[in-house]
Design an enzyme around this catalytic site. Structure first.
Site, PDB file in Angstrom:
ATOM      1  N   SER A 144      -4.458 -13.354   1.577  1.00 34.59           N
ATOM      2  CA  SER A 144      -3.836 -13.330   2.681  1.00 34.59           C
ATOM      3  C   SER A 144      -4.794 -13.919   3.854  1.00 34.59           C
ATOM      4  O   SER A 144      -6.107 -13.943   3.714  1.00 34.59           O
ATOM      5  CB  SER A 144      -3.418 -11.782   3.052  1.00 34.59           C
ATOM      6  N   TYR A 157      -5.745  -2.668   3.157  1.00 29.85           N
ATOM      7  CA  TYR A 157      -5.516  -4.051   3.006  1.00 29.85           C
ATOM      8  C   TYR A 157      -6.403  -5.040   3.281  1.00 29.85           C
ATOM      9  O   TYR A 157      -6.689  -5.897   2.438  1.00 29.85           O
ATOM     10  CB  TYR A 157      -4.041  -4.326   3.780  1.00 29.85           C
TER      11      TYR A 157
HETATM   12  P1  NAI Z   1       6.734  -8.355  -1.937  1.00 25.62           P
HETATM   13  O1  NAI Z   1       6.650  -6.997  -1.654  1.00 25.62           O
HETATM   14  O2  NAI Z   1       8.099  -9.165  -1.376  1.00 25.62           O
HETATM   15  O3  NAI Z   1       6.872  -8.545  -3.249  1.00 25.62           O
HETATM   16  C1  NAI Z   1       5.640  -8.022  -4.059  1.00 25.62           C
HETATM   17  C2  NAI Z   1       6.176  -7.983  -5.455  1.00 25.62           C
HETATM   18  O4  NAI Z   1       5.111  -7.487  -6.278  1.00 25.62           O
HETATM   19  C3  NAI Z   1       7.227  -6.977  -5.529  1.00 25.62           C
HETATM   20  O5  NAI Z   1       8.193  -7.613  -6.556  1.00 25.62           O
HETATM   21  C4  NAI Z   1       6.716  -5.568  -5.989  1.00 25.62           C
HETATM   22  O6  NAI Z   1       7.291  -4.862  -6.896  1.00 25.62           O
HETATM   23  C5  NAI Z   1       5.440  -6.249  -7.036  1.00 25.62           C
HETATM   24  N1  NAI Z   1       4.547  -5.266  -7.134  1.00 25.62           N
HETATM   25  C6  NAI Z   1       3.775  -4.446  -6.436  1.00 25.62           C
HETATM   26  N2  NAI Z   1       3.116  -3.834  -6.980  1.00 25.62           N
HETATM   27  C7  NAI Z   1       3.165  -4.174  -8.144  1.00 25.62           C
HETATM   28  C8  NAI Z   1       2.251  -3.552  -9.309  1.00 25.62           C
HETATM   29  N3  NAI Z   1       1.269  -2.465  -9.341  1.00 25.62           N
HETATM   30  N4  NAI Z   1       2.597  -4.140 -10.489  1.00 25.62           N
HETATM   31  C9  NAI Z   1       3.348  -5.063 -10.502  1.00 25.62           C
HETATM   32  N5  NAI Z   1       4.144  -5.585  -9.449  1.00 25.62           N
HETATM   33  C10 NAI Z   1       3.814  -4.804  -8.346  1.00 25.62           C
HETATM   34  O7  NAI Z   1       5.657  -9.133  -1.386  1.00 25.62           O
HETATM   35  P2  NAI Z   1       5.370 -10.803  -0.715  1.00 25.62           P
HETATM   36  O8  NAI Z   1       5.433 -10.777   0.677  1.00 25.62           O
HETATM   37  O9  NAI Z   1       6.098 -11.430  -1.500  1.00 25.62           O
HETATM   38  O10 NAI Z   1       3.929 -10.540  -1.104  1.00 25.62           O
HETATM   39  C11 NAI Z   1       3.154 -11.416  -2.176  1.00 25.62           C
HETATM   40  C12 NAI Z   1       1.900 -11.350  -2.026  1.00 25.62           C
HETATM   41  O11 NAI Z   1       1.459 -12.109  -1.126  1.00 25.62           O
HETATM   42  C13 NAI Z   1       1.186  -9.871  -1.736  1.00 25.62           C
HETATM   43  O12 NAI Z   1      -0.255 -10.080  -2.598  1.00 25.62           O
HETATM   44  C14 NAI Z   1       0.920  -9.974  -0.458  1.00 25.62           C
HETATM   45  O13 NAI Z   1      -0.141  -9.216  -0.115  1.00 25.62           O
HETATM   46  C15 NAI Z   1       0.582 -11.367  -0.246  1.00 25.62           C
HETATM   47  N6  NAI Z   1       0.717 -11.722   1.364  1.00 25.62           N
HETATM   48  C16 NAI Z   1       2.084 -11.684   1.830  1.00 25.62           C
HETATM   49  C17 NAI Z   1       2.133 -12.063   3.198  1.00 25.62           C
HETATM   50  C18 NAI Z   1       3.814 -11.879   3.806  1.00 25.62           C
HETATM   51  O14 NAI Z   1       3.661 -12.231   4.898  1.00 25.62           O
HETATM   52  N7  NAI Z   1       4.696 -11.844   3.084  1.00 25.62           N
HETATM   53  C19 NAI Z   1       1.226 -12.450   3.736  1.00 25.62           C
HETATM   54  C20 NAI Z   1      -0.083 -12.483   3.398  1.00 25.62           C
HETATM   55  C21 NAI Z   1      -0.149 -12.135   1.914  1.00 25.62           C
END
Ligand code: NAI
Length: 256
Positions: A144, A157
């Protein structure tokens, strides 16, 4: 481009958001994809259908990567599904908003165990697999912008993503002799379900956009494009780096 023919990739947390976009992008370039989430629901099933319709293959492995044994089992199972595992994309992540003084141990553990500990031991399982088979490997971690810049009220985080930054720097050196590359992708504000409250609050959204020189949120596909580059042989000489996908957010400067 078909950079992933005969390659298998595991994308953790890939039912929605950035993970789903990465899975689709790599599948569109020929990859066989192992999807993951804590449960298989209609989003995962739709993704499997979409990938199959592209002419590629997908399987879903249920695992909670915040539990070390599960993160290890996921990688070990993934190596057997299509006969090999070439690329590990550590995408799953969670964030919890709280003033620092109100963060509970339970919240801290959830964030750290998902974003750092599960990633650490998942990588360890993948590395052991690559070393045992004397095969090269590629790891891309979803970090991130907050591995670099502050995010008040998200202390756990920031600690987890800052840890991921140093884990990647460290492993790049340790794993290079084994032909294993590792890099981070650092998204800025991306339009995904993790940002639901931001997307629903116009005032907050406008204040966020003020800090983004490109004046828009990123799309999951913007991030997936960089992941697809770093995981490919085009990035054969790239390891230990972080690639920011943030519309200029991290290093922006307010002209007075
Ligand atoms: P999101 O919440 O839409 O998707 C994350 C996915 O990971 C979900 O399907 C969730 O069920 C799954 N997940 C969460 N914990 C889990 C676990 N213990 N085991 C298996 N699956 C699990 O989030 P998004 O936005 O797609 O984020 C993906 C990555 O990108 C994360 O690591 C987040 O920190 C990072 N990120 C996202 C940003 C954003 O603005 N959307 C910005 C910076 C980083």
């Amino acid at each position: 481009m078909k950079r992933y023919v005969n390659k298998t990739v595991l994308v953790t947390g890939s039912s929605q958001g950035i993970g789903a976009a990465c899975a689709l992008r790599m599948a569109s370039e020929g990859a066989k994809v192992i999807l993951n989430g804590r449960k298989l629901d209609e989003r995962g099933e739709a993704l499997i259908r979409a990938i199959t319709e592209m002419g590629s293959k997908a399987e879903f492995i249920t695992a909670d990567i915040s539990i070390t044994a599960e993160a290890v089992r996921l990688v070990n199972e993934a190596t057997g599904v299509f006969g090999a595992l070439d690329i590990l994309v550590n995408n799953a992540g969670v964030e919890k908003k709280h003033d620092f003084w109100d963060v509970t141990e339970e919240e801290y553990d959830l964030v750290m165990d998902t974003n750092l500990k599960g990633v650490f031991f998942g990588i360890q399982a993948f590395v052991k697999y690559c070393m045992a088979g004397k095969k090269p490997g590629v790891i891309v971690n979803m970090s991130s912008v907050h591995e670099e810049i502050i995010f008040p009220h998200f202390a756990a985080y920031c600690a987890s993503k800052g840890g991921l930054k140093m884990l990647t720097r460290n492993l790049a050196t340790e794993l290079a002799p084994y032909q294993i590359r590792i890099n981070n992708v650092a998204p800025g504000a991306i339009s995904t379900p993790i940002n639901k409250s931001l997307l629903e609050n116009k005032e907050l959204l406008n204040s966020v956009l003020e800090n983004i020189p490109m004046k828009r949120l990123g799309k999951p596909e913007d991030v997936a494009a960089i992941v697809a580059f770093l995981a490919s042989d085009e990035a054969a000489y790239v390891t230990g780096s972080t690639y920011f996908v943030d519309g200029g957010l991290t290093w922006h400067y307010e002209e007075q």
